[in-house]
Enzyme design. Structure first.
Site, short mmCIF file in Angstrom:
data_model
loop_
_atom_site.label_atom_id
_atom_site.label_comp_id
_atom_site.label_asym_id
_atom_site.label_seq_id
_atom_site.Cartn_x
_atom_site.Cartn_y
_atom_site.Cartn_z
N LYS A 251 0.85 -1.19 0.00
CA LYS A 251 0.00 0.00 0.00
C LYS A 251 0.88 1.23 0.00
CE LYS A 251 -3.04 2.72 3.08
NZ LYS A 251 -3.87 2.74 4.30
N LYS A 263 -10.04 12.97 8.16
CA LYS A 263 -9.51 12.67 9.48
C LYS A 263 -9.43 13.94 10.33
CE LYS A 263 -6.39 8.89 8.06
NZ LYS A 263 -6.97 7.82 8.88
N ASP A 333 -12.07 6.95 3.94
CA ASP A 333 -10.82 6.78 4.70
C ASP A 333 -10.38 5.32 4.74
OD1 ASP A 333 -8.65 7.51 6.19
OD2 ASP A 333 -9.74 7.78 8.07
N ARG A 337 -7.44 -0.56 1.23
CA ARG A 337 -7.95 -1.81 0.65
C ARG A 337 -8.41 -1.60 -0.80
NH1 ARG A 337 -12.12 -2.12 5.55
NH2 ARG A 337 -10.38 -0.94 6.42
N1 BES Z 1 -3.97 4.66 6.96
C1 BES Z 1 -5.07 4.41 7.82
C2 BES Z 1 -4.74 3.44 8.96
C3 BES Z 1 -3.76 3.96 9.97
C4 BES Z 1 -4.19 4.73 11.03
C5 BES Z 1 -2.43 3.63 9.90
C6 BES Z 1 -3.30 5.17 11.97
C7 BES Z 1 -1.52 4.07 10.83
C8 BES Z 1 -1.97 4.84 11.89
C9 BES Z 1 -6.22 3.80 7.02
O1 BES Z 1 -6.31 4.24 5.71
C10 BES Z 1 -7.48 4.21 7.70
O2 BES Z 1 -7.76 5.37 7.73
N2 BES Z 1 -8.19 3.23 8.22
C11 BES Z 1 -9.40 3.50 8.91
C12 BES Z 1 -10.39 2.44 8.52
C13 BES Z 1 -11.79 2.72 9.00
C14 BES Z 1 -12.34 3.90 8.26
C15 BES Z 1 -12.60 1.49 8.77
C16 BES Z 1 -9.11 3.46 10.41
O3 BES Z 1 -8.27 2.64 10.83
O4 BES Z 1 -9.67 4.27 11.13
ZN ZN Z 2 -4.58 4.89 4.82
MN MN Z 3 -7.44 6.02 5.51
#
Ligand code: BES
Ligand code: ZN
Ligand code: MN
Length: 485
Positions: A251, A263, A333, A337
């Site tokens: 990724k 965010k 967000d 995936r």
């Molecule tokens: N890149 C983030 C995950 C992440 C968060 C990595 C903090 C490292 C530190 C990912 O793209 C994301 O935002 N995931 C969301 C998924 C949710 C919307 C289901 C998350 O983890 O909040």
């Molecule tokens: Zn991300």
């Molecule tokens: Mn994200």
């Protein structure tokens, strides 16, 4: 870091380090050093350091003792890396320019000396590119290491370890760079420079090429960005003609604002390292390519920037992935995936790999489960998982297995499309893995490593300081050596 090998310490050596086993400060060490070490409660525990001075031939010499723990312990390699890392942490900016590492009186093998050097080199990595006003005492001074009395084979072992270090440093550089410097196109350029003349082939798909292939899941993430998206494949044909490929997929979200599902401001700067999984892959590829691994391997990274904008995708949009499966984008967000699913499908169609391992900073939930000690691994294949877990133990890039199960898979069914891109609040890392699994052909061994807690460190670890860790590079290198070649 320049490393030289000699049989005797140079006449002008003023700074000499020794690797000391637990409770084994050499008896021929000066009295002041022996007594000083005892007074400082130096026992030779792994990573412990003693700094002292002694008079030799009428000159004052700085003496460092670095602890390596018990000689027969199971984690000897880790302990030796820690000894090297401790030397780097203390002396990198100390004003010392040359360290003489005297291993003549030690019982270290060639590989063990190389482990000390690897710890030294990895721990002295820094990213000072944008600091124009550094004081002299903040600047790195230690650039040369002279190894004295190393056994035969140490130079060769160090050359091998050096390829791994090259990969780790490349991954850390990419992760540390801010998103205005490293974005999909510039990321590709950096890889072109790094892999020039290595014998690896780079395949690059731009937006048009991806659109023709129907990669609307990946492209949808980049819609709100002024930056173009890219898919990059690094192809290494080190095996025999006709040998099957193994694939690593990463990724590479060069910045993740969350998109329209934006965010919060606090901590958003961390999302410059949302390309950490891709860095594991390109760094791992650099290591295996440089040592000319005898295997056919392809590393694929999906590079996009996730921004909010008038053209950005909306929550509720339905996109069609390259596989033909449709996705309801509930949360913009959950973009990683969407990037990976097209990269995974593409690599299967192009290279028919016999195993696939992906790396991604995929879910914040991963940090809730495993913190910053292990990455999570999810897999449809026990042999592949065992190979990865073994490589994780040996390399120090730690992994812990978590489950997949049809009951979790149901949680991402959508009323309007084939699936939605998020499940309910619980089991967020697992439902993300289940999503990816839907893009893996039946019968293909696949593992997904969620490295959200591992790409960046808030405190120093085994061979890293604060910041980019280079997690995954050593895991890939070890796994290829153990299970693929
Ligand atoms: N890149 C983030 C995950 C992440 C968060 C990595 C903090 C490292 C530190 C990912 O793209 C994301 O935002 N995931 C969301 C998924 C949710 C919307 C289901 C998350 O983890 O909040
Ligand atoms: Zn991300
Ligand atoms: Mn994200």
């Amino acid at each position: 870091m320049q490393v030289q090998f000699r049989t005797e310490p140079a006449q002008d050596a003023r700074f000499i380090a020794y690797i000391v086993d637990k409770a084994a400060v050499p008896a021929d060490m000066e009295k002041a050093i022996r007594e000083g070490a005892a007074a400082a409660r130096f026992t030779g525990a792994a990573g412990q350091l003693f700094d002292g001075f002694a008079e030799r031939n009428g000159k004052t010499v700085r003496i460092a003792l670095a602890g390596a723990g018990k000689p027969n312990s199971d984690d000897r390699t880790e302990a030796l890396e820690k000894a090297g890392a401790a030397l780097a942490a203390k002396y990198s900016t100390s004003g010392e320019k040359t360290l003489t590492l005297d291993v003549a009186g030690s019982s270290l093998s060639a590989e063990e000396v190389a482990s000390v050097l690897l710890g030294l080199r990895l721990r002295s990595w820094r990213h000072d590119l944008y600091r124009t006003k550094m004081k002299d005492e903040q600047k790195r001074t230690l650039e040369n290491v002279t190894v004295v009395g190393a056994p035969d084979g140490t130079e060769a072992a160090w050359t091998d370890a050096g390829h791994v270090a090259d990969g780790v440093e490349f991954a850390r550089d990419l992760v540390a760079e801010p998103a205005n410097k490293v974005y999909p196109e510039s990321y590709v350029e950096r890889c072109q420079e790094k892999f020039a003349d290595t014998g690896a082939e780079l395949v690059i798909l731009d937006d048009d090429a991806m659109e023709k292939l129907g990669m609307d899941a990946l492209l949808g993430v980049g819609l709100g960005s002024e930056r173009a998206s890219r898919l990059l494949a690094i192809v290494w044909r080190g095996g025999k003609d006709g040998d099957p490929f193994s694939a690593f997929v990463g990724k590479g979200v060069t910045f993740d604002t969350g998109g329209i599902s934006i965010k919060p401001a606090a901590g958003m700067e961390d999302m410059k390292w949302d390309m950490g999984g891709s860095a594991s892959v390109v760094g791992g590829m650099l290591a295996v390519v440089k040592r000319k691994a005898k295997a056919n391997i392809v590393g694929v990274v999906g590079l996009v920037e996730n921004m909010p904008d008038g053209r950005a995708q909306r929550p509720g949009d339905v996109v069609t992935s390259m596989s033909g499966q449709t996705i309801e984008v509930i949360n913009t967000d959950a973009e990683g995936r969407l990037v990976l699913c097209d990269a995974l499908h593409w690599v299967q169609q192009e290279y028919e790999p016999v195993r696939i391992v992906d790396f991604a900073t995929l879910t914040g939930a991963m940090i809730i489960s495993l913190g910053h000690e292990h990455a999570g691994v999810f897999s449809n294949d026990d042999d592949l998982t065992d190979g990865l877990l073994a490589a994780a133990k040996e390399s120090g890039d730690k992994l812990w297995r978590l489950p997949l199960d049809p009951a979790y898979d149901k949680l991402i069914d959508s009323p309007i499309a084939d699936m939605k891109n998020v499940g309910p609040r619980g089991a967020g890392s697992i439902t993300a893995a289940q999503f990816l699994k839907r893009f893996i052909a039946d019968g293909t061994p696949w593992a997904h490593c969620d490295i959200a807690g591992m790409a960046w460190a808030d405190k120093p670890g085994r061979t890293w300081g604060k910041g980019a860790t280079g997690y995954g590079v050593r895991l890939i290198d070890r796994f290829v050596a153990n299970s693929v070649e």
